[in-house]
Scaffold this motif. Structure first.
Motif, PDB file in Angstrom:
ATOM      1  N   LEU A   5       0.792  -1.303   0.061  1.00  0.00           N
ATOM      2  CA  LEU A   5       0.049  -0.087  -0.026  1.00  0.00           C
ATOM      3  C   LEU A   5       0.846   1.123  -0.041  1.00  0.00           C
ATOM      4  O   LEU A   5       0.595   2.192  -0.632  1.00  0.00           O
ATOM      5  CB  LEU A   5      -0.600  -0.136   1.139  1.00  0.00           C
ATOM      6  CG  LEU A   5      -1.989   1.022   1.293  1.00  0.00           C
ATOM      7  CD1 LEU A   5      -2.844   1.242  -0.029  1.00  0.00           C
ATOM      8  CD2 LEU A   5      -2.663   0.975   2.781  1.00  0.00           C
ATOM      9  N   SER A   6       2.142   1.364   0.710  1.00  0.00           N
ATOM     10  CA  SER A   6       2.846   2.366   0.631  1.00  0.00           C
ATOM     11  C   SER A   6       3.396   2.657  -0.546  1.00  0.00           C
ATOM     12  O   SER A   6       3.390   3.959  -1.109  1.00  0.00           O
ATOM     13  CB  SER A   6       4.123   2.193   1.589  1.00  0.00           C
ATOM     14  OG  SER A   6       3.699   1.961   2.838  1.00  0.00           O
ATOM     15  N   TYR A   7       3.938   1.619  -1.346  1.00  0.00           N
ATOM     16  CA  TYR A   7       4.496   1.864  -2.537  1.00  0.00           C
ATOM     17  C   TYR A   7       3.377   2.407  -3.551  1.00  0.00           C
ATOM     18  O   TYR A   7       3.685   3.008  -4.750  1.00  0.00           O
ATOM     19  CB  TYR A   7       5.447   0.807  -3.250  1.00  0.00           C
ATOM     20  CG  TYR A   7       6.631   0.751  -2.608  1.00  0.00           C
ATOM     21  CD1 TYR A   7       7.595   1.479  -3.370  1.00  0.00           C
ATOM     22  CD2 TYR A   7       7.077   0.338  -1.440  1.00  0.00           C
ATOM     23  CE1 TYR A   7       8.969   1.383  -3.005  1.00  0.00           C
ATOM     24  CE2 TYR A   7       8.371   0.563  -0.976  1.00  0.00           C
ATOM     25  CZ  TYR A   7       9.497   0.828  -1.792  1.00  0.00           C
ATOM     26  OH  TYR A   7      10.411   0.934  -1.517  1.00  0.00           O
ATOM     27  N   PHE A   8       2.259   1.685  -3.530  1.00  0.00           N
ATOM     28  CA  PHE A   8       0.985   2.018  -4.569  1.00  0.00           C
ATOM     29  C   PHE A   8       0.789   3.582  -4.154  1.00  0.00           C
ATOM     30  O   PHE A   8       0.377   4.156  -5.142  1.00  0.00           O
ATOM     31  CB  PHE A   8      -0.451   1.244  -3.961  1.00  0.00           C
ATOM     32  CG  PHE A   8      -1.414   1.605  -4.712  1.00  0.00           C
ATOM     33  CD1 PHE A   8      -1.617   1.127  -6.024  1.00  0.00           C
ATOM     34  CD2 PHE A   8      -2.602   2.275  -4.173  1.00  0.00           C
ATOM     35  CE1 PHE A   8      -2.759   1.620  -6.655  1.00  0.00           C
ATOM     36  CE2 PHE A   8      -3.512   2.646  -4.710  1.00  0.00           C
ATOM     37  CZ  PHE A   8      -3.752   2.343  -6.235  1.00  0.00           C
ATOM     38  N   ILE A   9       0.653   4.232  -2.785  1.00  0.00           N
ATOM     39  CA  ILE A   9       0.338   5.399  -2.787  1.00  0.00           C
ATOM     40  C   ILE A   9       1.606   6.445  -3.371  1.00  0.00           C
ATOM     41  O   ILE A   9       1.081   7.329  -3.983  1.00  0.00           O
ATOM     42  CB  ILE A   9       0.203   5.837  -1.389  1.00  0.00           C
ATOM     43  CG1 ILE A   9      -0.949   5.099  -0.777  1.00  0.00           C
ATOM     44  CG2 ILE A   9       0.092   7.265  -1.018  1.00  0.00           C
ATOM     45  CD1 ILE A   9      -1.200   5.107   0.789  1.00  0.00           C
ATOM     46  N   ALA A  10       2.619   5.974  -3.215  1.00  0.00           N
ATOM     47  CA  ALA A  10       3.874   6.426  -3.641  1.00  0.00           C
ATOM     48  C   ALA A  10       3.835   6.737  -5.125  1.00  0.00           C
ATOM     49  O   ALA A  10       4.100   7.893  -5.724  1.00  0.00           O
ATOM     50  CB  ALA A  10       5.187   5.862  -3.264  1.00  0.00           C
ATOM     51  N   VAL A  43       1.333   6.543  -7.060  1.00  0.00           N
ATOM     52  CA  VAL A  43       0.002   7.363  -7.487  1.00  0.00           C
ATOM     53  C   VAL A  43       0.674   8.856  -7.430  1.00  0.00           C
ATOM     54  O   VAL A  43       0.304   9.668  -8.417  1.00  0.00           O
ATOM     55  CB  VAL A  43      -1.094   7.192  -6.577  1.00  0.00           C
ATOM     56  CG1 VAL A  43      -2.141   8.273  -7.013  1.00  0.00           C
ATOM     57  CG2 VAL A  43      -1.690   5.998  -7.172  1.00  0.00           C
ATOM     58  N   ILE A  44       1.360   9.230  -6.553  1.00  0.00           N
ATOM     59  CA  ILE A  44       1.543  10.722  -6.119  1.00  0.00           C
ATOM     60  C   ILE A  44       2.883  10.949  -7.352  1.00  0.00           C
ATOM     61  O   ILE A  44       2.615  11.958  -7.890  1.00  0.00           O
ATOM     62  CB  ILE A  44       2.386  10.804  -4.915  1.00  0.00           C
ATOM     63  CG1 ILE A  44       1.016  10.552  -3.776  1.00  0.00           C
ATOM     64  CG2 ILE A  44       3.015  12.188  -4.800  1.00  0.00           C
ATOM     65  CD1 ILE A  44       1.836  10.464  -2.452  1.00  0.00           C
ATOM     66  N   PHE A  83      -6.996  -0.352  -8.349  1.00  0.00           N
ATOM     67  CA  PHE A  83      -7.123  -0.179  -7.058  1.00  0.00           C
ATOM     68  C   PHE A  83      -7.110  -1.444  -6.156  1.00  0.00           C
ATOM     69  O   PHE A  83      -6.758  -1.629  -4.993  1.00  0.00           O
ATOM     70  CB  PHE A  83      -8.353   0.448  -6.470  1.00  0.00           C
ATOM     71  CG  PHE A  83      -8.358   2.006  -6.758  1.00  0.00           C
ATOM     72  CD1 PHE A  83      -7.470   2.813  -6.100  1.00  0.00           C
ATOM     73  CD2 PHE A  83      -8.855   2.387  -7.948  1.00  0.00           C
ATOM     74  CE1 PHE A  83      -7.628   4.191  -6.236  1.00  0.00           C
ATOM     75  CE2 PHE A  83      -8.510   4.042  -8.389  1.00  0.00           C
ATOM     76  CZ  PHE A  83      -7.798   4.770  -7.396  1.00  0.00           C
ATOM     77  N   SER A 132       3.073   4.963 -13.810  1.00  0.00           N
ATOM     78  CA  SER A 132       3.159   6.484 -13.376  1.00  0.00           C
ATOM     79  C   SER A 132       4.214   7.448 -14.084  1.00  0.00           C
ATOM     80  O   SER A 132       4.362   8.615 -13.927  1.00  0.00           O
ATOM     81  CB  SER A 132       3.652   6.287 -11.828  1.00  0.00           C
ATOM     82  OG  SER A 132       2.604   5.643 -11.254  1.00  0.00           O
TER      83      SER A 132
END
Length: 246
Positions: free
Chosen positions: A123-128, A130-131, A167, A242
Motif C-alpha cells: 500500500l505504501s508503494y501504491f500510494i507513492a 500514484v503521487i 485499486f 506512473s
C-alpha cells in the motif's frame, strides 16, 4: 501452546510493553525481526561502502551481482525514467529477501508471513506511485484507466475493469507474498512434526522424511528469493504506469 500447531510459529509474542506519549510502542518478536533486518542491511551496506575495491572481493562480487540484478529489473520494466528509483526498489528487494529467509532459521520469525507487513509495504508503494504519476503526468495520468485505440462502445466497460484492477494492486501484491510464505512455512512445520513423530515410532522411516524436509527447505530458499523478485518486478511494472502516458 501446542508444539504441533502449525500456526504457533506465526504468533506475535510480547517481549516488553512500552508506551510513549500515549502510543503503544511495545517490543514484540515482529519488531525485533523488522529492526534487525534494517540494522543488518544498513551494516552490510556500510561495510561494503567502506571496503569498496576496484578489484572486488567475494562479498563485493555477490552484492554487486544482486544490485545489478535489481538494476536489470528496473531498467527493463520501468525504463530509463525508473532508474532514479532504483535505490528504493533495491532496498525493498533486500528487505523482503531478509524477511523471507530469516524465517527458515530455527526458532525464528517470518515477518513476511504477516499480512500487516506485506500489505503495508504494498500500500505504501501504491500510494507513492500514484503521487509520482500525478506529479510526472498530471491530467494524463487518468489514461491508465483508459486504454487507447479501443472501440467507444467498449470504453465504459474497460474503464471500470481498469479502475478496479488498478485499486486492487496493493491487495493482490500483499496477499501474494503473504500467502506464499504462510503456506510454505506451514508445510515445513507439518513435515517436521511428522518427522518427530516417526522418530518416536520407527526410526528408519524418519530418514526419508528428513530428506524430504531438506528438499522442501531448499525449495523454500528458492521461493523466498522468487517472491522478493516478483514483488520488485511488479512494483517496477506499476511504476512504469506512473512515468509514461499510455
Amino acid at each position: 501452546m501446542n508444539l504441533y500447531n502449525p500456526f504457533e510459529q506465526f504468533e506475535i509474542i510480547l517481549i516488553s510493553k512500552l508506551k510513549l506519549f500515549g502510543f503503544d510502542i511495545s517490543l514484540t518478536n515482529l519488531t525485533v525481526v523488522v529492526l534487525s533486518t534494517a540494522f543488518i542491511i544498513f551494516t552490510l551496506n556500510y561495510i561494503l561502502d567502506k571496503g569498496y575495491n576496484y578489484i572486488p572481493h567475494n562479498w563485493q562480487i555477490v552484492m554487486e551481482a544482486m544490485y545489478q540484478f535489481v538494476f536489470s529489473i528496473v531498467s527493463e520494466q520501468a525504463g530509463r525514467k525508473g532508474i532514479k528509483y532504483l535505490p528504493h526498489l533495491a532496498t525493498i528487494f533486500f528487505i523482503i529477501l531478509f524477511y523471507n529467509l530469516s524465517g527458515l532459521a530455527p526458532f525464528s520469525f517470518t515477518a513476511s508471513s504477516h499480512l500487516v507487513i506485506t500489505f503495508g509495504l504494498a500500500l505504501s508503494y501504491f500510494i507513492a506511485w500514484v503521487i509520482i504519476g500525478i506529479k510526472e503526468l498530471g491530467p494524463k495520468f487518468v489514461y491508465v484507466f483508459c486504454p487507447k485505440n479501443m472501440p467507444l462502445w467498449l470504453l465504459p466497460l474497460l474503464i471500470c475493469v481498469e479502475f478496479l484492477s488498478f485499486f486492487l494492486r496493493p491487495i493482490s501484491l500483499g496477499l501474494r507474498l503473504f500467502a506464499n510464505m504462510l503456506a510454505g512455512h506451514i508445510l515445513l512445520h507439518i513435515l517436521a512434526g511428522g518427522c518427530v513423530y516417526l522418530l518416536t515410532k520407527l526410526f528408519i522411516l524418519a530418514i526419508p522424511a528428513f530428506a524430504i524436509i531438506g528438499a522442501i527447505g531448499i525449495l523454500e530458499l528458492g521461493i523466498g528469493f522468487l517472491q522478493a523478485y516478483i514483488f520488485v518486478i511488479l512494483l517496477a511494472i506499476y511504476l512504469k504506469d506512473s512515468l509514461y502516458s499510455h
